[in-house]
Scaffold this motif. Structure first.
Motif, PDB file in Angstrom:
ATOM      1  N   LYS A 163      35.511  -7.844  16.342  1.00  0.00           N
ATOM      2  CA  LYS A 163      35.836  -9.174  16.862  1.00  0.00           C
ATOM      3  C   LYS A 163      36.289  -9.098  18.321  1.00  0.00           C
ATOM      4  O   LYS A 163      36.276  -8.040  18.945  1.00  0.00           O
ATOM      5  CB  LYS A 163      36.949  -9.769  16.008  1.00  0.00           C
TER       6      LYS A 163
ATOM      7  N   LYS B  58      44.532  -5.569  11.381  1.00  0.00           N
ATOM      8  CA  LYS B  58      44.051  -5.812  10.019  1.00  0.00           C
ATOM      9  C   LYS B  58      43.035  -6.941   9.962  1.00  0.00           C
ATOM     10  O   LYS B  58      42.223  -7.016   9.047  1.00  0.00           O
ATOM     11  CB  LYS B  58      45.239  -6.116   9.097  1.00  0.00           C
ATOM     12  N   ARG B  59      43.092  -7.840  10.948  1.00  0.00           N
ATOM     13  CA  ARG B  59      42.078  -8.898  11.001  1.00  0.00           C
ATOM     14  C   ARG B  59      40.807  -8.438  11.712  1.00  0.00           C
ATOM     15  O   ARG B  59      39.856  -9.202  11.852  1.00  0.00           O
ATOM     16  CB  ARG B  59      42.642 -10.123  11.736  1.00  0.00           C
TER      17      ARG B  59
ATOM     18  N   TYR C  48      40.459  -7.332  15.027  1.00  0.00           N
ATOM     19  CA  TYR C  48      40.317  -7.513  16.478  1.00  0.00           C
ATOM     20  C   TYR C  48      40.429  -6.192  17.207  1.00  0.00           C
ATOM     21  O   TYR C  48      41.017  -5.227  16.692  1.00  0.00           O
ATOM     22  CB  TYR C  48      41.393  -8.482  17.010  1.00  0.00           C
TER      23      TYR C  48
ATOM     24  N   ASP D  89      50.466 -15.690  11.758  1.00  0.00           N
ATOM     25  CA  ASP D  89      49.388 -15.147  10.924  1.00  0.00           C
ATOM     26  C   ASP D  89      48.955 -16.170   9.880  1.00  0.00           C
ATOM     27  O   ASP D  89      47.759 -16.356   9.634  1.00  0.00           O
ATOM     28  CB  ASP D  89      49.886 -13.855  10.252  1.00  0.00           C
TER      29      ASP D  89
ATOM     30  N   THR E  91      45.215 -18.074   9.532  1.00  0.00           N
ATOM     31  CA  THR E  91      44.444 -18.231   8.293  1.00  0.00           C
ATOM     32  C   THR E  91      44.124 -19.709   8.057  1.00  0.00           C
ATOM     33  O   THR E  91      42.979 -20.077   7.806  1.00  0.00           O
ATOM     34  CB  THR E  91      45.252 -17.667   7.097  1.00  0.00           C
TER      35      THR E  91
ATOM     36  N   GLU F 263      41.120 -18.714  12.002  1.00  0.00           N
ATOM     37  CA  GLU F 263      41.108 -17.912  13.232  1.00  0.00           C
ATOM     38  C   GLU F 263      40.645 -18.691  14.470  1.00  0.00           C
ATOM     39  O   GLU F 263      40.209 -18.095  15.449  1.00  0.00           O
ATOM     40  CB  GLU F 263      40.347 -16.594  13.049  1.00  0.00           C
TER      41      GLU F 263
END
Lengths: 449, 449
Positions: free
Chosen positions: B2, B23-24, B26, B325, B329, B333
């Motif tokens: 990302k 964890k997402r 990026y 965060d 969600t 995003e």
């Protein structure tokens, strides 16, 4: 010749303070960011009129220039409220002979510069912005905008009169334990104009400060010597009625026709003015301490910028000069001691007028249309007539006296409690000057003392 | 992979936020002013222990690293008050199983960096101070302290976690209508130490946060895994009992012997520590907005530094990560939308904990020695037992729940009114759990809802 003193900023307070120091015989070097406004047309950026009152006049008198300024000042004896349907209500500011005075900011600034410069121990240096302070040596940095040369200058004492966005304060803000706040109102302001009539006369009563109070926003107008009025619209930046929602000609005209219907015919250049003039913001600056090493001291907007709704921005800055000058005399020109006492005593007064100014915005835009508020004003004026030594309305303490602002604020809060009792009298509208009011007042007075 | 995201500042909040973003998926580039603290000894400047509570643990759990941090955390179940004559009084923070946890700031920071760096899409860049923001393009300037090279970097989003003296905030402060305040308490603090005993044990009860409340000042102590305690003296900079008046060995020892008599024998290095350790100041930072162009967002101390007296500085910064965060969600995003909602909703919560933290200083240094205050705590605990769903003490809301701080503050004010009534009951000391208390409570509860 005495020591060299630097003043950074040739605005109203800096130029006046130069006169005070010149009269004491110091070598005064005044540095100003902008070009010499006397050689340019216009108003140096801000043309909003000033409302000179007792504290301002006192400082001008001390500097020996009151009479000259008074010549072009226009007395405003009260507020003239304009309702949405065009009805007028007049409310005196004080007693018969009391008034605040509309003065042109640019005209006054030019005059103060001329007077300062007429002293041979004063020099002005233009196009010289201060870029910061060496906080160890307490010297200040300048840049010459013409030659691009940079210099670091020192003097026995340095006075920072460089305004609400003071570069000197920016440097001080980084020193240990420097308390600071900048707070912006959600409202902005825009200047508009009401020219003289075709027959060359004022278009409205010239001895009033005109207000169109509309709750969340308002329009005001102050008279000028050329028989025009300078108008200022105070309006939220965002929201339903706001600057962000006034974009097209239709939106602007619809807004003015809805809320300021009686003013629209008097404003032939309304649309151009609205679109061409900038929308400015309204900042409140507070900080503590105001000095660095008892050698650099901030005065006026640099240390205590306030919103304009009590008409005390310039007046409080000029009073800084009066108070500091008195302390210099008291301490026999031991400036470190004068600066210490100024810092110890003046900040609470600046904080007080700062809070009063924000509070007065609500009064001007909203309460002046409220019958209970007008009744309170009427009772206050009546009590003041009956008890001239024991009761001075808050507005009068701030505007027509030299009572320290903090004392005025404290007394004002006590008066709030008094009027809470008086206004809860049954049928007070009819009994506003009854024995019962006097009883409540005398009890309040006794408990207060 | 990302988008690229920049984080400026690898302190506690920056390092934790890097884990969330990693964890997402990026590409996360973390820039830090200082060298890599993991390669140096010591604590990166501030060793004061942290008190981790529910909000902090929730964020660590979301990041998947709660268990690992818990391993070295020490539970503190309540306050242990030390009187001037050395008597001890214990007061539980919450229910039987509730505690706050002493955690080493430096140890936690190192651990968070390790965990962040274990993700291959996270890179740390040390010795890279941010020097400001281009507020038009929303790019940020860095200087490499090793090569002296300057660079201007951009990314899809930039998170400013550069602490209470944030360079990014300094730039934003100059943008239009940016509200800002920095306020210093008149108190400073200095760290001292109580080592483990000769036999290798804790010198005092290890399951308490120790407090020596002395009115205008106080000493506190938190346990460490090596069985020492980190002590902090909070004392005015100026005045009768103050840092400025503690200069000679005699003055220092006389002060400690007078006020902290039972602690002195436990502090063999007291004099050296006092003279060698710096005296630090206590700043509160507030600002609004927290973002620039919905692209640069400040988190943690950068936008809301608070004083340490509620143990919520790190906890509130970590909660920033949890809340943002969750908004990421919610908005799938779309970070601009998440940043907008975060800015709209989070500031009032930060302001609330900021005010609560200052208020709690009075409680810790003064009120905890007051019998009426202790009685109030006792009644509050009793009401909470009886009405677990209707009455949660303020301390528990802040420390042992995730209730938004602003809601906790509001409920806390309502509880103040309740206790004003309860504590004015005649002979309340004896009747603290009487029917009358219940009647007052139930009436209050009914009116509140």
């Amino acid at each position: 010749m005495k020591d060299k003193i630097i003043i950074s900023g040739a605005g109203l307070v800096g130029s006046l303070w130069a006169v005070f120091l010149a009269k004491r015989g110091y070598q005064v070097e005044v540095y100003e960011r902008r070009p010499d406004m006397r050689k340019l047309g216009g108003d140096g950026g801000r043309s909003i009129n000033l409302a000179m009152s007792t504290r301002g006049w006192k400082a001008l008198e001390k500097a020996g220039i009151k009479d000259e300024v008074m010549e072009t000042a226009l007395a405003m004896k009260g507020r003239m409220m304009h309702s949405t349907t065009g009805e007028l209500t007049f409310q005196a500011y004080g007693k018969e002979n009391q008034a605040i005075y509309s003065v042109s900011r640019a005209g006054l600034n030019r005059k103060l510069m001329d007077i300062a410069e007429s002293h041979e121990n004063v020099n002005f240096h233009f196009d010289m912005p201060c870029t910061g302070v060496n906080t160890r040596s307490a010297a200040i940095h300048f840049k010459n905008n013409i030659s691009e040369e940079k210099s670091t200058l020192n003097a026995s004492f340095i006075f920072a009169t460089d305004g609400a966005f003071s570069a000197i304060r920016s440097s001080l803000q980084k020193t240990p334990r420097f308390n600071f706040s900048q707070y912006y109102l959600p409202h902005g302001y825009k200047e508009l104009t009401i020219p003289a009539t075709v027959s060359g006369d004022f278009a409205m009563d010239a001895e009033s400060l005109h207000i169109w109070p509309r709750g969340e926003f308002m329009l005001i107008a102050l008279p000028n010597p050329d028989k025009s009025f300078t108008c200022t619209l105070f309006l939220p930046f965002e929201g339903k009625s706001s600057f962000e929602n006034l974009n097209t000609d239709e939106e602007i005209m619809h807004f003015f026709n809805s809320y300021f219907n009686d003013a629209v015919p008097l404003m032939p250049t309304l649309l151009e003015d609205f679109k061409n003039n900038p929308t400015s913001s309204l900042v409140t600056i507070k900080c503590n301490p105001w000095h660095l090493q008892h050698k650099i001291l901030m005065l006026g907007d640099a240390s205590h910028a306030i919103v304009p709704f009590y008409g005390q921005g310039m007046n409080s800055g000029f009073e800084d000069c009066t108070v500091l000058d008195e302390l210099a005399t008291k301490h026999k020109e031991n400036w470190s001691k004068a600066i210490e006492e100024f810092n110890q005593t003046r900040i609470e007064n600046a904080d007080a007028i700062s809070d009063l100014a924000i509070r007065n915005f609500t009064e001007m835009r909203d309460l002046v249309g409220d019958p209970m508020f007008l009744l309170r004003k009427k009772i206050a004026a009546w009590l003041h007539e009956k008890y001239p030594n024991d009761f001075l309305p808050l507005y009068s303490m701030v505007t027509f006296s030299n009572i320290p602002y903090a004392d005025a604020l404290k007394e004002g809060k006590a008066q709030d409690e008094l009027f809470e009792q008086i206004l809860s009298i049954f049928d007070v509208q009819k009994r506003w000057n009854s024995e019962e009011v006097i009883r409540i007042f005398e009890k309040w007075l006794k408990e207060k003392n």
